[in-house]
Design a protein around this motif. Structure first.
Motif, PDB file in Angstrom:
ATOM      1  N   LEU A  43      -5.725  -8.100   0.456  1.00 28.16           N
ATOM      2  CA  LEU A  43      -5.425  -6.665   0.470  1.00 28.16           C
ATOM      3  C   LEU A  43      -5.922  -6.019   1.757  1.00 28.16           C
ATOM      4  N   GLU A  89       0.559 -10.862  -2.921  1.00 25.35           N
ATOM      5  CA  GLU A  89       1.635 -10.881  -3.918  1.00 25.35           C
ATOM      6  C   GLU A  89       1.733 -12.247  -4.591  1.00 25.35           C
ATOM      7  N   THR A 120      -8.340  -3.210 -11.281  1.00 26.44           N
ATOM      8  CA  THR A 120      -7.001  -3.719 -11.536  1.00 26.44           C
ATOM      9  C   THR A 120      -6.169  -2.791 -12.414  1.00 26.44           C
ATOM     10  N   SER A 163       4.313  -5.904  -7.289  1.00 23.74           N
ATOM     11  CA  SER A 163       3.067  -5.204  -7.579  1.00 23.74           C
ATOM     12  C   SER A 163       3.131  -3.805  -6.980  1.00 23.74           C
ATOM     13  N   GLY A 164       2.263  -2.926  -7.482  1.00 22.97           N
ATOM     14  CA  GLY A 164       2.185  -1.581  -6.925  1.00 22.97           C
ATOM     15  C   GLY A 164       1.764  -1.593  -5.470  1.00 22.97           C
ATOM     16  N   TYR A 165       0.993  -2.606  -5.077  1.00 26.72           N
ATOM     17  CA  TYR A 165       0.542  -2.676  -3.682  1.00 26.72           C
ATOM     18  C   TYR A 165       1.676  -3.091  -2.754  1.00 26.72           C
ATOM     19  N   THR A 173      -5.453   0.284 -11.984  1.00 26.38           N
ATOM     20  CA  THR A 173      -4.728   1.329 -11.255  1.00 26.38           C
ATOM     21  C   THR A 173      -4.408   0.816  -9.859  1.00 26.38           C
ATOM     22  N   VAL A 174      -3.506   1.504  -9.189  1.00 22.41           N
ATOM     23  CA  VAL A 174      -3.191   1.188  -7.787  1.00 22.41           C
ATOM     24  C   VAL A 174      -3.850   2.252  -6.915  1.00 22.41           C
TER      25      VAL A 174
END
Length: 442
Positions: free
Chosen positions: A144, A38, A59, A9-11, A61-62
């Motif tokens: 998060l 994740e 959701t 994921s982008g995160y 965009t990051v």
């Protein structure tokens, strides 16, 4: 055949590329958070608890972490005094602002401090308490937060201590955090026989499109009184997706006041656990929406042991084309006899295109309990409205007076006088009602 690598994921990519946030003693917790996110990912539209919450703005965009502290404008700084005399702990874009805080002259037995004060090591209670009551495998936004929070507020009240002056923890979101993520974190632990009042508040720049993901964990020990007020008053462009975890031990009284007023998208997941016989959790809330705002309150009240008492009363006032959700569950576990639980949700729809969803629920696995729930969605009483109009009150004033009367029951239940008075002023401003118009309604 070649194995296909799992896409990150982008995160996760941002986590791996970033300089570690916060002191070293938080590192293991951060890693737990990103692993949980994740594995879990964002919720899908088919998940029952999330199907009415449109998360596309989140959701799609990051959001990078707001890695610096913006400058709080004067109008936001002036609002810090809205709640009256308090110990004050202020965070700006997720970081402690010493110049705006006042935590001097604390009562004996009271600790109020930012996590960042513990640069080398932290008290064992703080390390053990963080994350102990939040299920990051279940809640994606709590995961998060656990991965990325850099600072937070720690409130500890020693056994038998009486703290009369409220503690106000304010999270300020500035224009510099636009299109970035802020992760506020709060841990409150009140030991046996203590008494304390904690206020948590969210305010921000009106046009800042930040993603705010707070996590708050509060524990009341045996024979403890803990009052917790949560005021979500973000700017109209902000998205606030938070979790609050309440835990009451034997004969504890944990009382909550919740206000939802502001934000483009706001959701609170409130988890309340009654873990000791004779425990009480009493939560009252009001949410105000206008324009195209979306506000969502999801509650889970878990009666895990016998002889406990819970109350949840939430009211909504909807204007414009706004939309609200109240979804509440009271769960009585096997063996939790003599449970006494009440759940109520009432909604007043003032906008012709506003929409209120109400879904109170019970799950009972014991046979000697007293549990009730109910909900209503309606408009103003036409007879009462007509009566006020015949007394020379204009339409706007009559609507405001009746709406204030509807809200007054909840507002009067707020235990902290500074919070109660502030919410009254907010209601009067939102409904364009003057003091001379309302008499003794509030």
């Amino acid at each position: 055949m070649q194995a296909v690598a799992n896409e990150k994921s982008g995160y996760l990519e941002a986590f791996e590329a970033a300089t570690p946030a916060g002191p070293d003693w938080l590192k293991a917790l951060h890693e737990q958070g990103i692993r949980a996110f994740e594995a879990r990912g964002f919720p899908g539209s088919r998940e029952e608890a999330w199907r009415k919450t449109n998360l596309r703005a989140v959701t799609g965009t990051v959001f990078p972490v707001a890695d610096s502290q913006g400058a709080a404008p004067r109008e936001l700084v002036e609002r810090l005094g809205d709640l009256g005399e308090c110990h004050r702990l202020v965070f700006v874009d997720g970081r402690f602002a010493a110049d705006l805080s006042d935590i001097s002259d604390l009562a004996t037995g009271l600790t109020v401090t930012p996590f960042s004060q513990y640069s080398e090591s932290a008290p064992e209670r703080l390390v053990k308490g963080l994350g102990s009551r939040t299920d990051i495998d279940w809640h994606p936004f709590a995961a998060l937060n656990t991965a990325f929070f850099a600072d937070g507020a720690y409130v500890h009240v020693a056994r038998g201590s009486l703290v009369e002056k409220p503690i106000a923890i304010t999270h300020v979101i500035t224009a510099e955090a636009d299109q970035q993520a802020v992760y506020p974190r709060v841990l409150v632990e009140a030991e046996d026989g203590a008494e304390v009042r904690v206020i948590e508040r969210f305010i921000g720049d009106p046009q800042t499109g930040a993603l705010v993901c707070p996590v708050s964990e509060l524990f009341a020990g045996q024979n403890t009184i803990l009052d917790y007020s949560r005021l979500q008053e973000d700017g109209v462009a902000t998205m606030n997706l938070g979790t609050v975890n309440l835990s009451a031990n034997r004969d504890a009284s944990l009382r909550g006041a919740f206000v939802g007023d502001g934000g483009r998208l706001a959701r609170l997941d409130l988890v309340a656990d009654l873990e000791g016989e004779g425990g009480e959790i009493d939560c009252n809330g009001i949410y105000l929406t206008e324009g195209r705002q979306f506000t969502d309150f999801h509650t889970w009240f878990n009666h895990r042991v016998p002889n406990c008492y819970s109350r949840q009363r939430f009211k909504g006032i909807l204007q414009g084309r706004s939309e609200t959700v109240f979804d509440g569950l009271v769960k009585v576990f096997e063996g939790a006899q003599k449970t006494d639980a009440v759940q109520e949700n009432r909604n007043l729809v003032l906008g012709k295109r506003a929409l209120a969803h109400s879904n109170p629920r019970l799950e009972i696995f014991a046979d000697d309990v007293k549990c009730t729930h109910g909900s209503t969605v309606g408009e103003l009483d036409e007879a009462a409205f007509f009566y006020l109009r015949t007394r020379g009150i204009d339409a706007e004033g009559a609507q405001g007076m009746l709406t204030l009367a509807f809200a007054g029951e909840i507002v009067d239940m707020f235990r902290v006088s500074g919070v109660r008075d502030h919410v009254r002023r907010v209601l009067m401003r939102r409904l364009a009602v003057e003091d001379d118009d309302i008499g003794d309604i509030l």
